[in-house]
Design a protein around this motif. Structure first.
Motif, PDB file in Angstrom:
ATOM      1  N   TRP A 104       0.571  -1.309   0.002  1.00 59.57           N
ATOM      2  CA  TRP A 104      -0.115  -0.034  -0.061  1.00 59.57           C
ATOM      3  C   TRP A 104       0.993   1.303  -0.075  1.00 59.57           C
ATOM      4  N   ASP A 105       0.524   2.366  -0.948  1.00 55.79           N
ATOM      5  CA  ASP A 105       1.182   3.490  -0.980  1.00 55.79           C
ATOM      6  C   ASP A 105       1.056   4.114   0.596  1.00 55.79           C
ATOM      7  N   THR A 106      -0.132   4.193   0.977  1.00 54.97           N
ATOM      8  CA  THR A 106      -0.601   4.903   2.105  1.00 54.97           C
ATOM      9  C   THR A 106      -1.153   4.180   3.225  1.00 54.97           C
ATOM     10  N   PRO A 107      -1.288   4.673   4.290  1.00 52.82           N
ATOM     11  CA  PRO A 107      -1.844   3.500   5.426  1.00 52.82           C
ATOM     12  C   PRO A 107      -3.546   3.566   5.110  1.00 52.82           C
ATOM     13  N   ALA A 108      -4.131   2.550   5.386  1.00 54.00           N
ATOM     14  CA  ALA A 108      -5.578   2.658   5.434  1.00 54.00           C
ATOM     15  C   ALA A 108      -6.322   3.640   5.999  1.00 54.00           C
ATOM     16  N   MET A 109      -5.855   4.035   7.327  1.00 50.97           N
ATOM     17  CA  MET A 109      -6.391   4.899   8.124  1.00 50.97           C
ATOM     18  C   MET A 109      -5.740   6.323   7.844  1.00 50.97           C
ATOM     19  N   ASP A 110      -5.485   6.650   6.562  1.00 53.02           N
ATOM     20  CA  ASP A 110      -4.650   7.916   6.236  1.00 53.02           C
ATOM     21  C   ASP A 110      -5.752   9.210   6.826  1.00 53.02           C
ATOM     22  N   PRO A 111      -5.031   9.954   7.969  1.00 49.57           N
ATOM     23  CA  PRO A 111      -5.617  11.156   8.292  1.00 49.57           C
ATOM     24  C   PRO A 111      -5.782  12.207   7.348  1.00 49.57           C
ATOM     25  N   ARG A 112      -4.742  12.043   6.141  1.00 52.40           N
ATOM     26  CA  ARG A 112      -4.751  13.171   5.063  1.00 52.40           C
ATOM     27  C   ARG A 112      -6.219  13.008   4.289  1.00 52.40           C
ATOM     28  N   LEU A 113      -6.940  11.990   4.237  1.00 46.42           N
ATOM     29  CA  LEU A 113      -8.297  12.025   3.672  1.00 46.42           C
ATOM     30  C   LEU A 113      -9.111  13.079   4.274  1.00 46.42           C
ATOM     31  N   LEU A 114      -8.883  13.411   5.546  1.00 48.37           N
ATOM     32  CA  LEU A 114      -9.748  14.471   6.032  1.00 48.37           C
ATOM     33  C   LEU A 114      -9.397  15.890   5.346  1.00 48.37           C
ATOM     34  N   ILE A 115      -8.539  16.033   4.854  1.00 44.38           N
ATOM     35  CA  ILE A 115      -8.348  17.333   4.221  1.00 44.38           C
ATOM     36  C   ILE A 115      -9.084  17.258   2.853  1.00 44.38           C
ATOM     37  N   ALA A 116      -9.257  16.099   2.292  1.00 46.91           N
ATOM     38  CA  ALA A 116      -9.934  15.878   0.955  1.00 46.91           C
ATOM     39  C   ALA A 116     -11.589  16.244   1.400  1.00 46.91           C
ATOM     40  N   VAL A 117     -11.991  15.734   2.500  1.00 44.15           N
ATOM     41  CA  VAL A 117     -13.404  15.999   3.233  1.00 44.15           C
ATOM     42  C   VAL A 117     -13.615  17.505   3.570  1.00 44.15           C
ATOM     43  N   VAL A 118     -12.681  18.171   3.972  1.00 47.29           N
ATOM     44  CA  VAL A 118     -12.976  19.517   4.060  1.00 47.29           C
ATOM     45  C   VAL A 118     -13.134  20.280   2.927  1.00 47.29           C
ATOM     46  N   LEU A 119     -12.274  19.975   2.087  1.00 50.36           N
ATOM     47  CA  LEU A 119     -12.319  20.630   0.650  1.00 50.36           C
ATOM     48  C   LEU A 119     -13.847  20.154  -0.039  1.00 50.36           C
ATOM     49  N   ILE A 120     -14.289  19.102   0.186  1.00 49.25           N
ATOM     50  CA  ILE A 120     -15.597  18.689  -0.180  1.00 49.25           C
ATOM     51  C   ILE A 120     -16.581  19.489   0.306  1.00 49.25           C
ATOM     52  N   ILE A 121     -16.630  19.491   1.557  1.00 48.77           N
ATOM     53  CA  ILE A 121     -17.454  20.436   2.582  1.00 48.77           C
ATOM     54  C   ILE A 121     -17.365  21.858   1.751  1.00 48.77           C
ATOM     55  N   ALA A 122     -16.169  22.356   1.714  1.00 48.36           N
ATOM     56  CA  ALA A 122     -16.150  23.631   0.809  1.00 48.36           C
ATOM     57  C   ALA A 122     -16.878  23.936  -0.442  1.00 48.36           C
ATOM     58  N   GLU A 123     -16.615  22.985  -1.212  1.00 45.41           N
ATOM     59  CA  GLU A 123     -17.182  22.759  -2.641  1.00 45.41           C
ATOM     60  C   GLU A 123     -18.615  22.625  -2.277  1.00 45.41           C
ATOM     61  N   VAL A 124     -19.439  21.781  -1.481  1.00 46.09           N
ATOM     62  CA  VAL A 124     -20.624  21.705  -1.261  1.00 46.09           C
ATOM     63  C   VAL A 124     -21.245  23.161  -0.560  1.00 46.09           C
ATOM     64  N   MET A 125     -20.670  23.618   0.149  1.00 48.00           N
ATOM     65  CA  MET A 125     -21.002  25.102   0.495  1.00 48.00           C
ATOM     66  C   MET A 125     -20.991  26.106  -0.510  1.00 48.00           C
ATOM     67  N   LEU A 126     -20.047  25.782  -1.436  1.00 48.35           N
ATOM     68  CA  LEU A 126     -20.217  27.149  -2.642  1.00 48.35           C
ATOM     69  C   LEU A 126     -21.536  26.439  -3.531  1.00 48.35           C
ATOM     70  N   VAL A 127     -21.487  25.237  -3.825  1.00 50.85           N
ATOM     71  CA  VAL A 127     -22.827  24.825  -4.843  1.00 50.85           C
ATOM     72  C   VAL A 127     -23.892  25.191  -4.105  1.00 50.85           C
ATOM     73  N   THR A 128     -24.213  25.073  -2.711  1.00 49.14           N
ATOM     74  CA  THR A 128     -25.397  25.365  -2.055  1.00 49.14           C
ATOM     75  C   THR A 128     -25.664  27.039  -2.232  1.00 49.14           C
ATOM     76  N   ALA A 129     -24.607  27.601  -2.052  1.00 48.26           N
ATOM     77  CA  ALA A 129     -24.879  29.228  -2.150  1.00 48.26           C
ATOM     78  C   ALA A 129     -25.447  29.568  -3.767  1.00 48.26           C
ATOM     79  N   ILE A 130     -24.754  28.650  -4.854  1.00 42.22           N
ATOM     80  CA  ILE A 130     -25.121  28.952  -6.121  1.00 42.22           C
ATOM     81  C   ILE A 130     -26.410  28.473  -6.273  1.00 42.22           C
ATOM     82  N   ALA A 131     -26.922  27.426  -5.693  1.00 39.32           N
ATOM     83  CA  ALA A 131     -28.317  26.913  -5.780  1.00 39.32           C
ATOM     84  C   ALA A 131     -29.311  27.779  -5.365  1.00 39.32           C
ATOM     85  N   ILE A 132     -28.993  28.180  -3.978  1.00 45.54           N
ATOM     86  CA  ILE A 132     -29.858  29.205  -3.763  1.00 45.54           C
ATOM     87  C   ILE A 132     -30.135  30.609  -4.326  1.00 45.54           C
TER      88      ILE A 132
END
Length: 179
Positions: A104-132
């Motif tokens: 495996w290149d990275t461990p299974a419980m890689d905490p760096r995935l949380l950075i991607a999750v935070v960026l997904i939340i930022a994207e969803v916040m922007l999409v919500t603003a555009i939809a409203i």
């Protein structure tokens, strides 16, 4: 993702992570678009917005309240999906023999995935603003088309720019470059 990962040769962990993050992004975006559009348009359609606007609530406060309410719901939703993704990764980590974990290149419980999750939340916040934003002055169908169109063009912007190098149709290349 677990079933699809079993079909790959040694890339099962990567597939689970990729599909998990893609599901977070896709479902978060779809919920943001369709619920975000319905928030304002249903209020206007049922004329219940007039009762709210007559109170000492400004239009900005009304829209901001709708936005923050949907964003908090989406954050909870994405958090639950993230816990489910990490539970699947923990299961993979516990059931995979050590000789396979070495590749495996990275461990299974890689905490760096949380950075991607935070960026997904930022994207969803922007999409919500555009939809409203679009639902505040157009019909629900047009607001959905406009919001999804902006989301698609934002995600595939570089692909659309490079399309002329791949296809041999100058009219289509000109059209995509213009779009």
């Amino acid at each position: 993702s677990y079933l699809i990962a079993q079909l790959t040769a040694g890339q099962d962990l990567k597939i689970i992570k990729d599909l998990g993050l893609a599901a977070l992004s896709l479902f978060g975006t779809l919920i943001a678009v369709f619920i975000g559009i319905g928030l304002v348009s249903k209020e206007v359609e049922r004329k219940s917005v007039f009762g709210v606007i007559t109170k000492p609530v400004t239009r900005t406060e009304f829209l901001l309240g709708k936005y923050l309410g949907l964003v908090s719901t989406l954050v909870v939703n994405i958090s639950v999906m993230t816990v489910a993704l990490y539970a699947m990764l923990l299961y993979m980590d516990m059931t995979t023999p050590l000789q396979f974990k070495v590749s495996w290149d990275t461990p299974a419980m890689d905490p760096r995935l949380l950075i991607a999750v935070v960026l997904i939340i930022a994207e969803v916040m922007l999409v919500t603003a555009i939809a409203i934003f679009f639902s505040s002055f157009s019909s629900p169908l047009l607001a959905a088309l406009f919001t999804l169109g902006l989301w698609v063009s934002g995600h595939f912007n570089s692909d659309l720019r490079q399309l002329e190098l791949v296809i041999d149709a100058p009219v289509l290349a000109w059209l995509t470059r213009g779009l």
